[in-house]
Design a protein around this motif. Structure first.
Motif, PDB file in Angstrom:
ATOM      1  N   LYS A 294       0.864  -1.183   0.000  1.00  0.00           N
ATOM      2  CA  LYS A 294       0.000   0.000   0.000  1.00  0.00           C
ATOM      3  C   LYS A 294       0.902   1.235   0.000  1.00  0.00           C
ATOM      4  O   LYS A 294       1.212   1.789   1.039  1.00  0.00           O
ATOM      5  N   VAL A 295       1.340   1.630  -1.196  1.00  0.00           N
ATOM      6  CA  VAL A 295       2.362   2.671  -1.337  1.00  0.00           C
ATOM      7  C   VAL A 295       1.753   4.072  -1.282  1.00  0.00           C
ATOM      8  O   VAL A 295       0.541   4.247  -1.372  1.00  0.00           O
ATOM      9  N   GLY A 296       2.618   5.059  -1.124  1.00  0.00           N
ATOM     10  CA  GLY A 296       2.179   6.450  -1.073  1.00  0.00           C
ATOM     11  C   GLY A 296       3.280   7.379  -1.533  1.00  0.00           C
ATOM     12  O   GLY A 296       4.261   6.955  -2.147  1.00  0.00           O
ATOM     13  N   ASP A 297       3.120   8.663  -1.227  1.00  0.00           N
ATOM     14  CA  ASP A 297       4.097   9.689  -1.574  1.00  0.00           C
ATOM     15  C   ASP A 297       4.543  10.402  -0.302  1.00  0.00           C
ATOM     16  O   ASP A 297       3.827  10.413   0.700  1.00  0.00           O
ATOM     17  N   LEU A 298       5.710  11.027  -0.357  1.00  0.00           N
ATOM     18  CA  LEU A 298       6.233  11.780   0.774  1.00  0.00           C
ATOM     19  C   LEU A 298       6.478  13.213   0.332  1.00  0.00           C
ATOM     20  O   LEU A 298       7.239  13.466  -0.592  1.00  0.00           O
ATOM     21  N   TRP A 299       5.802  14.154   1.015  1.00  0.00           N
ATOM     22  CA  TRP A 299       5.895  15.571   0.703  1.00  0.00           C
ATOM     23  C   TRP A 299       6.356  16.346   1.932  1.00  0.00           C
ATOM     24  O   TRP A 299       6.093  15.940   3.057  1.00  0.00           O
ATOM     25  N   LEU A 300       7.018  17.463   1.698  1.00  0.00           N
ATOM     26  CA  LEU A 300       7.377  18.396   2.757  1.00  0.00           C
ATOM     27  C   LEU A 300       6.677  19.718   2.486  1.00  0.00           C
ATOM     28  O   LEU A 300       6.746  20.246   1.380  1.00  0.00           O
ATOM     29  N   ARG A 301       5.979  20.240   3.517  1.00  0.00           N
ATOM     30  CA  ARG A 301       5.373  21.567   3.407  1.00  0.00           C
ATOM     31  C   ARG A 301       5.988  22.442   4.486  1.00  0.00           C
ATOM     32  O   ARG A 301       6.038  22.063   5.647  1.00  0.00           O
ATOM     33  N   GLU A 302       6.456  23.607   4.095  1.00  0.00           N
ATOM     34  CA  GLU A 302       7.114  24.522   5.017  1.00  0.00           C
ATOM     35  C   GLU A 302       6.260  25.776   5.182  1.00  0.00           C
ATOM     36  O   GLU A 302       5.847  26.396   4.208  1.00  0.00           O
ATOM     37  N   MET A 303       6.000  26.146   6.439  1.00  0.00           N
ATOM     38  CA  MET A 303       5.218  27.346   6.710  1.00  0.00           C
ATOM     39  C   MET A 303       6.135  28.563   6.628  1.00  0.00           C
ATOM     40  O   MET A 303       7.164  28.621   7.288  1.00  0.00           O
ATOM     41  N   GLU A 304       5.753  29.549   5.781  1.00  0.00           N
ATOM     42  CA  GLU A 304       6.571  30.756   5.677  1.00  0.00           C
ATOM     43  C   GLU A 304       5.992  31.902   6.491  1.00  0.00           C
ATOM     44  O   GLU A 304       6.712  32.835   6.845  1.00  0.00           O
ATOM     45  N   ALA A 305       4.714  31.840   6.805  1.00  0.00           N
ATOM     46  CA  ALA A 305       4.049  32.812   7.675  1.00  0.00           C
ATOM     47  C   ALA A 305       2.789  32.146   8.200  1.00  0.00           C
ATOM     48  O   ALA A 305       2.378  31.097   7.688  1.00  0.00           O
ATOM     49  N   GLN A 306       2.177  32.744   9.215  1.00  0.00           N
ATOM     50  CA  GLN A 306       0.989  32.128   9.788  1.00  0.00           C
ATOM     51  C   GLN A 306      -0.069  31.908   8.703  1.00  0.00           C
ATOM     52  O   GLN A 306      -0.423  32.828   7.969  1.00  0.00           O
ATOM     53  N   LYS A 307      -0.513  30.669   8.579  1.00  0.00           N
ATOM     54  CA  LYS A 307      -1.535  30.242   7.609  1.00  0.00           C
ATOM     55  C   LYS A 307      -1.088  30.386   6.152  1.00  0.00           C
ATOM     56  O   LYS A 307      -1.899  30.387   5.245  1.00  0.00           O
ATOM     57  N   ARG A 308       0.211  30.536   5.930  1.00  0.00           N
ATOM     58  CA  ARG A 308       0.702  30.620   4.551  1.00  0.00           C
ATOM     59  C   ARG A 308       1.857  29.643   4.390  1.00  0.00           C
ATOM     60  O   ARG A 308       2.827  29.668   5.137  1.00  0.00           O
ATOM     61  N   TRP A 309       1.743  28.777   3.367  1.00  0.00           N
ATOM     62  CA  TRP A 309       2.708  27.709   3.147  1.00  0.00           C
ATOM     63  C   TRP A 309       3.461  27.928   1.844  1.00  0.00           C
ATOM     64  O   TRP A 309       2.921  28.453   0.879  1.00  0.00           O
TER      65      TRP A 309
END
Length: 196
Positions: free
Chosen positions: A5-20
Motif C-alpha cells: 500500500k504505497v504512497g508519496d512523501l511531501w514536505l510543506r514549510e510554513m513561511e508565515a501564519q496560515k501561509r505555506w
C-alpha cells in the motif's frame, strides 16, 4: 504505508501564519513503501525512507528548500530506518524484521560511513535519544525474555567513539521482572530537568 500500500512523501514549510510554501515531493517519482523518519541538525532536515523499487532505502537531505539524495542505502525494502543525532553526527539505523539485526551508519561532515552492526538484536525497530547529563547515547529496543514475555522493552546505553557505539549498560523497562512490551517502533525522550 507498506510495499503493498504505497504512497508519496511531501514536505510543506510554513513561511508565515496560515501561509505555506510550495510543497516539495521528497519521494520524487518513486512510491513510498514504509514509514519515513526525519531529524534536523538545525541547518538541514535528514530523511530516510523506503521506496517500492530498488534501491529501496534512501537517505536524503533538505537544506534551504533544496532536496539532495545523499545515499541509496540498501536494496532491501523490508528494512526499517530510524534516525538519531549525537552532537554533529547523524545516525541512520536499519532494523531487519526477519533477523532482528540492527545496522547503523553515521553521517559526519557530509560523509556516510560504512555499515556497522549493533551487537544486540531487537524484535522492534529501534529508537534513539541522548542522555545529555551523562553524555551517552540511549537506544530503545525489545527482546524476548521468555515465552510469556516477548517483545520486552529495554534501553541500552552506549558511548560513541569515532562513530562506533560501545555498549555500557542495559535496563529493562519496569525492571527485569516487569511486563512492559510492544511491537511498534519505540520513541525515546530524555528530560534533563530537575523534576524529571
Amino acid at each position: 504505508i507498506s510495499p503493498e500500500k504505497v504512497g508519496d512523501l511531501w514536505l510543506r514549510e510554513m513561511e508565515a501564519q496560515k501561509r505555506w510554501k510550495t510543497p516539495l515531493k521528497i519521494s520524487g517519482d518513486e512510491k513510498l513503501a514504509g514509514d519515513p523518519v526525519a531529524i534536523s541538525d538545525g541547518k538541514a532536515i535528514y530523511v530516510a525512507y523506503a521506496t517500492q523499487t530498488p534501491p529501496a532505502i534512501r537517505f536524503s537531505c533538505i537544506a534551504q528548500g533544496k532536496l539532495q539524495l545523499l545515499s541509496e542505502v540498501s536494496p532491501d525494502v523490508q528494512l526499517v530506518p530510524t534516525l538519531g543525532r549525537y552532537k554533529d553526527t547523524i545516525f541512520l539505523f536499519l532494523w531487519n524484521p526477519k533477523s532482528n539485526a540492527v545496522q547503523y551508519r553515521t553521517l559526519t561532515k557530509g560523509q556516510l560511513s560504512e555499515p556497522r552492526s549493533l551487537l544486540a538484536r531487537s524484535t522492534i525497530p529501534v529508537g534513539m535519544t541522548v542522555d545529555t547529563l551523562h553524555d551517552e547515547i540511549i537506544i530503545g529496543s525489545a527482546q524476548n525474555q521468555d515465552k510469556g514475555r516477548t517483545n520486552r522493552w529495554q534501553v541500552r546505553r552506549y558511548l560513541e567513539h569515532q562513530g562506533q557505539l560501545i555498549e555500557t549498560g542495559l535496563d529493562w523497562i519496569e525492571g527485569p521482572e516487569g511486563g512492559s512490551r510492544g511491537t511498534g517502533r519505540c520513541t525515546l525522550l530524555f528530560d534533563a530537568s530537575r523534576d524529571a
